[in-house]
Design a protein around this motif. Structure first.
Motif, short mmCIF file in Angstrom:
data_model
loop_
_atom_site.label_atom_id
_atom_site.label_comp_id
_atom_site.label_asym_id
_atom_site.label_seq_id
_atom_site.Cartn_x
_atom_site.Cartn_y
_atom_site.Cartn_z
N VAL A 117 -5.34 -12.33 -15.31
CA VAL A 117 -4.70 -11.45 -14.21
C VAL A 117 -4.90 -10.02 -14.34
O VAL A 117 -4.99 -9.41 -13.18
N GLN A 118 -4.56 -9.28 -15.63
CA GLN A 118 -4.73 -7.82 -15.53
C GLN A 118 -6.22 -7.52 -14.98
O GLN A 118 -6.28 -6.40 -14.25
N ALA A 119 -7.07 -8.15 -15.42
CA ALA A 119 -8.55 -7.73 -15.16
C ALA A 119 -8.81 -8.02 -13.70
O ALA A 119 -9.46 -7.13 -12.93
N GLU A 120 -8.00 -9.16 -12.83
CA GLU A 120 -8.36 -9.22 -11.42
C GLU A 120 -7.33 -8.74 -10.59
O GLU A 120 -7.79 -8.61 -9.52
N GLU A 121 -6.16 -8.06 -11.13
CA GLU A 121 -5.33 -7.36 -10.23
C GLU A 121 -5.80 -6.05 -9.60
O GLU A 121 -6.89 -5.57 -9.99
N ASP A 122 -5.25 -5.43 -8.53
CA ASP A 122 -5.41 -4.32 -7.80
C ASP A 122 -6.77 -4.49 -6.85
O ASP A 122 -7.39 -3.37 -6.74
N VAL A 123 -7.34 -5.79 -6.94
CA VAL A 123 -8.73 -5.99 -6.20
C VAL A 123 -8.26 -6.92 -4.82
O VAL A 123 -7.64 -7.78 -5.07
N ILE A 124 -8.47 -6.47 -3.65
CA ILE A 124 -8.28 -7.27 -2.61
C ILE A 124 -9.56 -7.37 -1.77
O ILE A 124 -10.34 -6.85 -2.13
N VAL A 125 -9.56 -8.68 -0.86
CA VAL A 125 -10.74 -9.01 -0.35
C VAL A 125 -10.62 -8.44 1.05
O VAL A 125 -9.25 -9.05 1.90
N ILE A 126 -11.43 -7.89 1.84
CA ILE A 126 -11.22 -7.33 3.11
C ILE A 126 -11.21 -8.60 4.19
O ILE A 126 -11.94 -9.55 4.09
N GLN A 127 -10.15 -8.56 5.10
CA GLN A 127 -9.75 -9.74 5.99
C GLN A 127 -10.39 -9.07 7.25
O GLN A 127 -10.12 -7.75 7.54
N LYS A 128 -10.74 -10.13 8.17
CA LYS A 128 -10.95 -9.51 9.65
C LYS A 128 -9.64 -8.82 10.26
O LYS A 128 -8.43 -8.97 10.12
N GLY A 129 -9.89 -7.63 10.78
CA GLY A 129 -8.80 -6.74 11.32
C GLY A 129 -8.42 -5.57 10.47
O GLY A 129 -7.85 -4.60 10.78
N ASP A 130 -8.83 -5.71 9.24
CA ASP A 130 -8.46 -4.79 8.03
C ASP A 130 -9.11 -3.39 8.50
O ASP A 130 -10.38 -3.37 8.63
N THR A 131 -8.50 -2.37 8.15
CA THR A 131 -9.24 -0.81 8.21
C THR A 131 -8.77 -0.09 6.87
O THR A 131 -7.72 -0.60 6.40
N LEU A 132 -9.33 0.86 6.72
CA LEU A 132 -8.90 1.82 5.49
C LEU A 132 -7.44 2.30 5.79
O LEU A 132 -6.80 2.52 5.01
N TYR A 133 -7.21 2.79 7.18
CA TYR A 133 -6.03 3.01 7.38
C TYR A 133 -4.70 2.04 7.21
O TYR A 133 -3.78 2.53 6.70
#
Length: 307
Positions: free
Chosen positions: A45-61
């Motif tokens: 869990v520690q190795a994988e946390e803080d990572v998200i997968v970009i979904q439709k509609g996501d922007t950096l903002y």
């Protein structure tokens, strides 16, 4: 418990075991080593946390706003040359998303449940999905009609307009915070728990349940983790054994933090005493708070999913 007496004192195996647990737990949480004492899936869990997968509609903002950071920081952390991102891309983000305000649309409040049920039936004729939500205020139960909870205010306003068109003139919008305990909710990761509650003196693990001990002999919190991704499925918090100041410790603080409960009932507790259980339900989550027999002190808080 095995002990060995010597002239200068007692050799206590149980205490030595706990000290070893403290060392191992601290080393694990710092990411220095991985040990096989029941912590291996937490290391994943520690190795994988803080990572998200970009979904439709996501922007950096939108991502920066969600996680309480800036677009520039996201670009620096992920070595991005521009603001362009794509669906399926993985990004490093801060560990804890910000707790967003929910906009809850209410379609009336009644002192009699039968009247509330009639209002729900009327709304369903207009294709509006609504439910009766009880609210316990000043020793009396009121029945409110909830017609949706939205993270965006404009969506709540659209729903309100629809209700007004349907002839519901007493509809209104309430703002509410999602049910959480010190920033942790269902779906948070194990390391987010450590970030918010601190490194425990030692931990115990049994199957998918981990207990954290901070002070004295009692567990300050117990969490049940998902076997699929290691996220929090259920969380128990015991204020008596926590050094945190922002966990409600008295009934008045609970009401101040979460408003009046949906349900209040008398339950049996220790030594055949009668305690009070306060229940909150919002957006698929349920928070149970048990009050001691003195009618004041919080014994524990339990957060779980009810869908």
């Amino acid at each position: 418990m095995v002990t060995y007496s010597v002239t200068t004192g007692v050799f206590n195996i149980k205490k030595i075991k706990r000290k070893i647990q403290v060392v191992l737990s601290s080393m694990f949480l710092m990411g220095a080593f991985t040990f096989g004492m029941g912590f291996t899936h937490n290391a994943k869990v520690q190795a994988e946390e803080d990572v998200i997968v970009i979904q439709k509609g996501d922007t950096l903002y939108s991502i920066a706003k969600r996680y309480g950071t800036t677009v520039q920081k996201l670009k620096e952390d992920n070595h991005l040359a521009s603001d362009l991102i794509y669906v399926g891309q993985k990004l490093q983000v801060p560990g804890q998303p910000q707790v967003e305000t929910l906009y809850v649309v209410m379609a009336g409040s009644f002192s009699k449940k039968s009247n509330a049920d009639k209002r729900v039936a009327l709304l369903k004729q207009h294709k509006v999905d609504a439910v009766v939500v009880s609210k316990f205020i000043d020793n009396k139960t009121y029945y409110r009609i909830q017609a949706g909870a939205f993270s965006k205010k404009e969506n709540a306003e659209k729903q309100l307009k629809m209700l007004n068109t349907a002839g519901i003139g007493d509809a209104y919008i309430l703002t509410s915070k999602p049910l959480q305990l010190n920033g942790i909710t269902v779906g948070s990761s194990y390391n987010q728990v450590v970030e918010k509650y601190g490194v425990p003196n030692f931990s115990e693990e049994q199957q998918n349940t981990i207990s954290h001990f901070y002070v004295d002999e009692g567990a300050g919190l117990r969490m049940q983790l998902s076997s699929e991704n290691g996220s929090v499925k259920q969380l128990h918090v015991y204020p008596e054994y926590l050094p945190l100041l922002n966990i409600p410790r008295e009934k008045a603080q609970v009401i101040e933090n979460y408003d009046h409960p949906n349900i209040v009932e008398k339950v049996s507790c220790y030594e055949s005493a009668v305690c009070e259980k306060m229940t909150y339900q919002l957006n698929g989550l349920q928070l149970n708070v048990q009050i001691d027999r003195d009618g004041k002190t919080v014994q524990y808080l339990e957060l779980k999913e009810i869908r």
